[in-house]
Design a protein around this motif. Structure first.
Motif, mmCIF file in Angstrom:
data_model
loop_
_atom_site.group_PDB
_atom_site.id
_atom_site.type_symbol
_atom_site.label_atom_id
_atom_site.label_comp_id
_atom_site.label_asym_id
_atom_site.label_seq_id
_atom_site.Cartn_x
_atom_site.Cartn_y
_atom_site.Cartn_z
ATOM 1 N N PRO A 10 0.828 -1.209 0.000
ATOM 2 C CA PRO A 10 0.000 0.000 0.000
ATOM 3 C C PRO A 10 0.865 1.262 0.000
ATOM 4 C CG PRO A 10 0.042 -0.975 2.188
ATOM 5 C CD PRO A 10 0.767 -1.919 1.275
ATOM 6 N N SER A 11 0.330 2.281 -0.625
ATOM 7 C CA SER A 11 1.013 3.575 -0.617
ATOM 8 C C SER A 11 0.802 4.229 0.749
ATOM 9 C CB SER A 11 0.421 4.474 -1.707
ATOM 10 O OG SER A 11 -0.934 4.769 -1.407
ATOM 11 N N MET A 12 1.586 5.248 1.010
ATOM 12 C CA MET A 12 1.412 5.985 2.267
ATOM 13 C C MET A 12 0.026 6.633 2.280
ATOM 14 S SD MET A 12 2.395 6.528 5.110
ATOM 15 C CE MET A 12 3.913 6.863 5.890
ATOM 16 N N LYS A 13 -0.432 7.067 1.135
ATOM 17 C CA LYS A 13 -1.773 7.654 1.037
ATOM 18 C C LYS A 13 -2.833 6.638 1.474
ATOM 19 C CE LYS A 13 -4.857 9.898 -2.260
ATOM 20 N NZ LYS A 13 -4.991 10.404 -3.619
ATOM 21 N N LYS A 14 -2.698 5.391 1.024
ATOM 22 C CA LYS A 14 -3.651 4.333 1.388
ATOM 23 C C LYS A 14 -3.569 4.025 2.885
ATOM 24 C CE LYS A 14 -6.545 0.941 0.802
ATOM 25 N NZ LYS A 14 -7.962 1.215 0.620
ATOM 26 N N ILE A 15 -2.358 3.966 3.418
ATOM 27 C CA ILE A 15 -2.185 3.698 4.846
ATOM 28 C C ILE A 15 -2.844 4.800 5.675
ATOM 29 C CG2 ILE A 15 -0.486 3.536 6.723
ATOM 30 C CD1 ILE A 15 1.379 2.184 4.635
ATOM 31 N N LEU A 16 -2.620 6.035 5.300
ATOM 32 C CA LEU A 16 -3.244 7.154 6.023
ATOM 33 C C LEU A 16 -4.762 7.112 5.912
ATOM 34 C CD1 LEU A 16 -0.771 10.036 5.157
ATOM 35 C CD2 LEU A 16 -1.073 8.895 7.364
ATOM 36 N N GLN A 17 -5.263 6.708 4.762
ATOM 37 C CA GLN A 17 -6.715 6.581 4.564
ATOM 38 C C GLN A 17 -7.289 5.523 5.521
ATOM 39 O OE1 GLN A 17 -7.765 4.916 0.768
ATOM 40 N NE2 GLN A 17 -9.811 5.814 0.822
ATOM 41 N N ILE A 18 -6.612 4.406 5.640
ATOM 42 C CA ILE A 18 -7.048 3.338 6.551
ATOM 43 C C ILE A 18 -7.052 3.854 7.993
ATOM 44 C CG2 ILE A 18 -6.412 1.097 7.562
ATOM 45 C CD1 ILE A 18 -5.255 0.412 4.729
ATOM 46 N N LEU A 19 -5.965 4.509 8.383
ATOM 47 C CA LEU A 19 -5.863 5.013 9.757
ATOM 48 C C LEU A 19 -6.916 6.077 10.043
ATOM 49 C CD1 LEU A 19 -1.981 5.188 10.117
ATOM 50 C CD2 LEU A 19 -3.535 3.493 11.125
ATOM 51 N N ARG A 20 -7.157 6.966 9.090
ATOM 52 C CA ARG A 20 -8.203 7.994 9.288
ATOM 53 C C ARG A 20 -9.577 7.350 9.451
ATOM 54 N NH1 ARG A 20 -5.525 11.029 4.961
ATOM 55 N NH2 ARG A 20 -4.240 12.569 5.984
ATOM 56 N N THR A 21 -9.868 6.372 8.614
ATOM 57 C CA THR A 21 -11.159 5.685 8.693
ATOM 58 C C THR A 21 -11.319 5.007 10.044
ATOM 59 O OG1 THR A 21 -11.160 5.313 6.302
ATOM 60 C CG2 THR A 21 -12.605 3.911 7.627
ATOM 61 N N ARG A 22 -10.285 4.336 10.496
ATOM 62 C CA ARG A 22 -10.334 3.674 11.804
ATOM 63 C C ARG A 22 -10.494 4.693 12.924
ATOM 64 N NH1 ARG A 22 -11.416 -1.715 12.132
ATOM 65 N NH2 ARG A 22 -10.718 -2.644 10.191
ATOM 66 N N TYR A 23 -9.768 5.803 12.828
ATOM 67 C CA TYR A 23 -9.851 6.840 13.860
ATOM 68 C C TYR A 23 -11.259 7.430 13.907
ATOM 69 C CZ TYR A 23 -9.106 11.187 16.374
ATOM 70 O OH TYR A 23 -9.205 12.211 17.264
ATOM 71 N N GLU A 24 -11.823 7.705 12.739
ATOM 72 C CA GLU A 24 -13.175 8.269 12.683
ATOM 73 C C GLU A 24 -14.199 7.303 13.251
ATOM 74 O OE1 GLU A 24 -13.607 9.289 8.567
ATOM 75 O OE2 GLU A 24 -12.281 11.018 8.752
ATOM 76 N N THR A 25 -14.013 6.009 12.992
ATOM 77 C CA THR A 25 -14.921 5.000 13.535
ATOM 78 C C THR A 25 -14.862 4.994 15.047
ATOM 79 O OG1 THR A 25 -14.642 3.630 11.559
ATOM 80 C CG2 THR A 25 -15.485 2.532 13.527
ATOM 81 N N ILE A 26 -13.655 5.027 15.586
ATOM 82 C CA ILE A 26 -13.472 5.040 17.046
ATOM 83 C C ILE A 26 -14.053 6.322 17.630
ATOM 84 C CG2 ILE A 26 -11.751 5.187 18.896
ATOM 85 C CD1 ILE A 26 -9.996 3.324 17.124
ATOM 86 N N GLU A 27 -13.805 7.446 16.958
ATOM 87 C CA GLU A 27 -14.293 8.730 17.431
ATOM 88 C C GLU A 27 -15.828 8.756 17.468
ATOM 89 O OE1 GLU A 27 -13.539 12.342 15.036
ATOM 90 O OE2 GLU A 27 -12.220 12.881 16.696
ATOM 91 N N ASN A 28 -16.468 8.132 16.480
ATOM 92 C CA ASN A 28 -17.936 8.098 16.446
ATOM 93 C C ASN A 28 -18.522 7.206 17.526
ATOM 94 O OD1 ASN A 28 -18.129 9.857 14.286
ATOM 95 N ND2 ASN A 28 -18.053 8.231 12.776
ATOM 96 N N ILE A 29 -17.779 6.213 17.969
ATOM 97 C CA ILE A 29 -18.257 5.335 19.029
ATOM 98 C C ILE A 29 -18.302 6.068 20.353
ATOM 99 C CG2 ILE A 29 -17.670 3.282 20.413
ATOM 100 C CD1 ILE A 29 -16.573 2.031 17.826
ATOM 101 N N TRP A 30 -17.312 6.913 20.601
ATOM 102 C CA TRP A 30 -17.220 7.628 21.875
ATOM 103 C C TRP A 30 -18.108 8.828 21.826
ATOM 104 C CZ3 TRP A 30 -15.177 4.920 25.597
ATOM 105 C CH2 TRP A 30 -14.257 3.927 25.271
#
Length: 67
Positions: free
Chosen positions: A47-67
């Motif tokens: 994966p490109s760094m762009k793809k890795i950052l996209q994955i991390l942002r998506t995961r962070y947003e998911t966690i943020e929405n849970i709290w």
């Protein structure tokens, strides 16, 4: 065994396609979506760094929405 020797052996295993098992404390999603793909032998398959950052942002947003 010397530290340098261990590193060389690990590099050789990775070149041969070996992917280490998931560490116990590593989240499943991180291992499957980031670690394993980043260790693929062919650079084009990683994966490109762009793809890795996209994955991390998506995961962070998911966690943020849970709290």
């Amino acid at each position: 065994m010397e530290k340098g020797s261990i590193i060389l052996q690990l590099l050789q295993h990775l070149i041969e396609g070996y992917i280490p098992e998931k560490p116990l404390k590593c989240p499943d999603w991180f291992y499957q979506e980031i670690t394993r793909p980043c260790l693929l032998h062919q650079k084009i398959d990683r994966p490109s760094m762009k793809k890795i950052l996209q994955i991390l942002r998506t995961r962070y947003e998911t966690i943020e929405n849970i709290w």
